[in-house]
Write a protein that holds these residues in place. Structure first.
Motif, PDB file in Angstrom:
ATOM      1  N   ASP A 148      36.841  43.160  53.410  1.00 55.63           N
ATOM      2  CA  ASP A 148      37.938  43.857  52.732  1.00 55.63           C
ATOM      3  C   ASP A 148      37.378  45.009  51.913  1.00 55.63           C
ATOM      4  O   ASP A 148      36.298  44.898  51.309  1.00 55.63           O
ATOM      5  CB  ASP A 148      38.691  42.920  51.780  1.00 55.63           C
ATOM      6  N   TYR A 149      38.131  46.111  51.893  1.00 51.20           N
ATOM      7  CA  TYR A 149      37.823  47.246  51.013  1.00 51.20           C
ATOM      8  C   TYR A 149      39.051  47.493  50.155  1.00 51.20           C
ATOM      9  O   TYR A 149      40.148  47.727  50.680  1.00 51.20           O
ATOM     10  CB  TYR A 149      37.487  48.497  51.822  1.00 51.20           C
ATOM     11  N   ARG A 204      36.010  48.539  45.973  1.00 52.95           N
ATOM     12  CA  ARG A 204      35.386  47.213  45.957  1.00 52.95           C
ATOM     13  C   ARG A 204      35.332  46.643  47.374  1.00 52.95           C
ATOM     14  O   ARG A 204      36.285  46.773  48.141  1.00 52.95           O
ATOM     15  CB  ARG A 204      36.147  46.268  45.033  1.00 52.95           C
ATOM     16  N   ILE A 205      34.228  45.992  47.684  1.00 54.20           N
ATOM     17  CA  ILE A 205      33.993  45.441  49.012  1.00 54.20           C
ATOM     18  C   ILE A 205      33.639  43.966  48.907  1.00 54.20           C
ATOM     19  O   ILE A 205      32.905  43.551  48.003  1.00 54.20           O
ATOM     20  CB  ILE A 205      32.851  46.187  49.729  1.00 54.20           C
ATOM     21  N   ARG A 206      34.165  43.171  49.838  1.00 55.64           N
ATOM     22  CA  ARG A 206      33.764  41.779  49.980  1.00 55.64           C
ATOM     23  C   ARG A 206      33.745  41.452  51.474  1.00 55.64           C
ATOM     24  O   ARG A 206      34.432  42.105  52.266  1.00 55.64           O
ATOM     25  CB  ARG A 206      34.710  40.838  49.230  1.00 55.64           C
ATOM     26  N   ALA A 207      32.957  40.440  51.870  1.00 56.77           N
ATOM     27  CA  ALA A 207      32.863  40.087  53.284  1.00 56.77           C
ATOM     28  C   ALA A 207      32.330  38.671  53.417  1.00 56.77           C
ATOM     29  O   ALA A 207      31.606  38.177  52.545  1.00 56.77           O
ATOM     30  CB  ALA A 207      31.951  41.062  54.028  1.00 56.77           C
ATOM     31  N   GLY A 233      33.282  43.261  44.932  1.00 56.36           N
ATOM     32  CA  GLY A 233      34.424  42.809  44.145  1.00 56.36           C
ATOM     33  C   GLY A 233      35.300  41.876  44.942  1.00 56.36           C
ATOM     34  O   GLY A 233      35.511  42.076  46.137  1.00 56.36           O
ATOM     35  N   CYS A 234      35.782  40.833  44.287  1.00 60.75           N
ATOM     36  CA  CYS A 234      36.640  39.860  44.951  1.00 60.75           C
ATOM     37  C   CYS A 234      37.952  39.762  44.183  1.00 60.75           C
ATOM     38  O   CYS A 234      37.971  39.848  42.949  1.00 60.75           O
ATOM     39  CB  CYS A 234      35.960  38.497  45.006  1.00 60.75           C
ATOM     40  N   SER A 235      39.036  39.574  44.905  1.00 61.07           N
ATOM     41  CA  SER A 235      40.360  39.521  44.284  1.00 61.07           C
ATOM     42  C   SER A 235      40.851  38.098  44.077  1.00 61.07           C
ATOM     43  O   SER A 235      42.007  37.891  43.715  1.00 61.07           O
ATOM     44  CB  SER A 235      41.368  40.281  45.150  1.00 61.07           C
ATOM     45  N   CYS A 236      39.993  37.106  44.318  1.00 59.85           N
ATOM     46  CA  CYS A 236      40.445  35.728  44.172  1.00 59.85           C
ATOM     47  C   CYS A 236      40.708  35.400  42.699  1.00 59.85           C
ATOM     48  O   CYS A 236      40.153  36.019  41.798  1.00 59.85           O
ATOM     49  CB  CYS A 236      39.413  34.758  44.748  1.00 59.85           C
ATOM     50  N   SER A 237      41.586  34.429  42.466  1.00 61.83           N
ATOM     51  CA  SER A 237      41.905  33.975  41.111  1.00 61.83           C
ATOM     52  C   SER A 237      42.561  32.612  41.202  1.00 61.83           C
ATOM     53  O   SER A 237      43.050  32.202  42.257  1.00 61.83           O
ATOM     54  CB  SER A 237      42.855  34.958  40.410  1.00 61.83           C
TER      55      SER A 237
END
Length: 332
Positions: free
Chosen positions: A87-88, A99-102, A272-276
Motif C-alpha cells: 500500500d502507498y 507512507r508505504i507498507r507491504a 507507515g501502517c494504518s492499522c489501529s
C-alpha cells in the motif's frame, strides 16, 4: 560524495519529464523504508525479493498518479507465494512523506530455488485505487505475464490505462564500509503521456498472452520517441539504480541528457501502517457473540496481529461484535 548527500536521496521519489518527448517518469530510492518493511517478518530470500519489488513499484506508481488517499498493489498466484501486497498512502500535507507498507503470504514448504517470480505461479496483478470517503474504489486486474512484477505492472498500464509504461529496477542487500548490511532498492519509471485516442484490446494486441503492448498504442513520432527513451534506459546499471553513490539527478543526466530531462520537487516516503484498535474492532463488528466466543483465547481475550507491521492487539470479547455487552475501553 558525502554521507549527507547520500542520505538526502534515500527514501525519496523524484519526478521528472523528458522535454524532447512527451514522456514523464520517476526515480525512486528505498533504503530505511524497505528495511522496516522486511524486518517485520523473517521472510525467505525469494519472498524478500518479491516484497521488495512490490514495495518499489508501489512507491513509483503511487507518486505518479493523482492520489488523495491509497494505492494498493496485490499479486495473487497459485504457487508457493500466494499473495504479495503493498500500500502507498498519499502525503497528508505538502512536505510530509508518503507512507508505504507491504507483506507476503506464502507456503514455505513449497518454495523452490531460482527466480523469485516463478514462486507466484499462475495468477493476476491487481491495482486498487481508493480516493477516500465519498468515492468509489477502482480496481484493475491483468494476468501475470512478462517474467517479472515490473513487467506485469507495465502490462497493466498498457492494457487497462493505454499508457505505455516501462520500469527498470534493482534491489538487494548492500553494505557500505563500516556499516551493517541492509536492503536497498532503486528504480526508474517511464510513462508516455496520454493520447487523445487509444486503441482497444480488439485492435490486434501483440503483447504477451494477447494483451496490449506499447507498440500497439503508439505510432509515428511518438513511437520513435518511446523507443529512443527505452534504448537509453537499457544502458542503466544496477548500481546506478540502487545508489547511494549516484544521485538520481546525475543518473537522469547520464541516461537522458539528449532528451532534456527536467526534474521537479522530490517526494519523501516513509514506512507507515494504518492499522489501529478501532479498525480491528470495526472489522469484528459483523460477528455474533457465538462467533466471538470461538475467537476467544484461554486467557479470555480476542487477539489480532497486523500482517503489515506486526502490531498486536488484545480485546475484551464482551466489547466485540454486534451483540457487544459493554462499551470498549482503552485496553484494545
Amino acid at each position: 560524495m558525502t554521507t549527507t548527500t547520500q542520505i538526502a536521496w534515500d527514501d525519496t521519489v523524484l519526478p521528472f519529464q523528458l522535454d524532447r518527448s512527451d514522456i514523464r517518469g520517476r526515480v525512486a530510492r528505498l533504503d530505511g523504508v524497505l528495511e522496516q518493511v522486511l524486518r517485520q517478518h523473517d521472510y525467505p530470500p525469494q519472498i524478500e525479493a518479491l516484497v521488495a519489488e512490490t514495495a518499489l513499484l508501489c512507491a513509483l506508481i503511487g507518486q505518479a498518479i493523482k492520489l488523495r488517499w491509497k494505492l494498493s498493489l496485490q499479486v495473487r498466484g497459485d504457487g508457493p507465494a500466494r499473495l504479495i501486497a503493498a500500500d502507498y498512502y498519499a502525503p497528508g500535507a505538502d512536505g510530509t512523506p508518503g507512507r508505504i507498507r507491504a507483506y507476503a503470504s506464502y507456503d514455505a514448504e513449497r518454495l523452490q530455488g531460482g527466480d523469485p517470480f516463478l514462486q507466484i505461479g499462475q495468477g493476476y496483478f491487481a491495482v486498487l485505487l481508493d480516493q477516500g470517503d465519498g468515492t468509489q474504489p477502482y480496481q484493475g486486474i491483468t494476468p501475470l505475464a512478462g517474467g517479472s512484477l515490473s513487467a506485469c505492472a507495465g502490462t497493466y498500464f498498457a492494457q487497462s490505462e493505454q499508457l505505455p509504461t516501462r520500469f527498470a529496477m534493482a534491489y538487494g542487500r548492500a553494505q557500505e564500509p563500516g556499516a551493517e548490511e541492509r536492503w536497498r532498492a532503486g528504480g526508474v519509471m517511464l510513462q508516455h503521456m496520454p493520447k487523445a485516442s487509444t486503441p482497444s484490446s480488439d485492435d490486434g494486441a501483440t503483447g504477451t498472452e494477447g494483451l496490449l503492448a506499447p507498440e500497439d498504442i503508439l505510432d509515428g513520432d511518438e513511437a520513435e520517441d518511446w523507443t529512443r527513451a527505452n534504448l537509453l534506459l537499457d544502458t542503466v546499471e544496477q548500481t546506478e539504480l540502487v545508489g547511494p553513490h549516484v544521485q538520481p539527478t546525475e543518473l537522469l543526466v547520464r541516461l537522458f541528457h539528449e532528451e532534456s530531462p527536467r526534474v521537479f520537487d522530490p517526494q519523501p516516503v516513509a514506512f507507515g501502517c494504518s492499522c489501529s484498535a478501532d479498525k480491528v474492532r470495526q472489522s469484528l463488528s459483523i460477528y455474533s457473540a457465538r462467533d466471538i466466543a470461538h475467537m476467544t483465547t484461554d486467557r479470555d481475550v480476542v487477539t489480532a496481529d497486523c500482517q503489515f507491521c506486526g502490531a498486536h492487539y488484545e480485546f475484551d470479547p464482551r466489547t466485540l461484535g454486534f451483540e457487544a455487552e459493554i462499551a470498549p475501553d482503552d485496553r484494545g
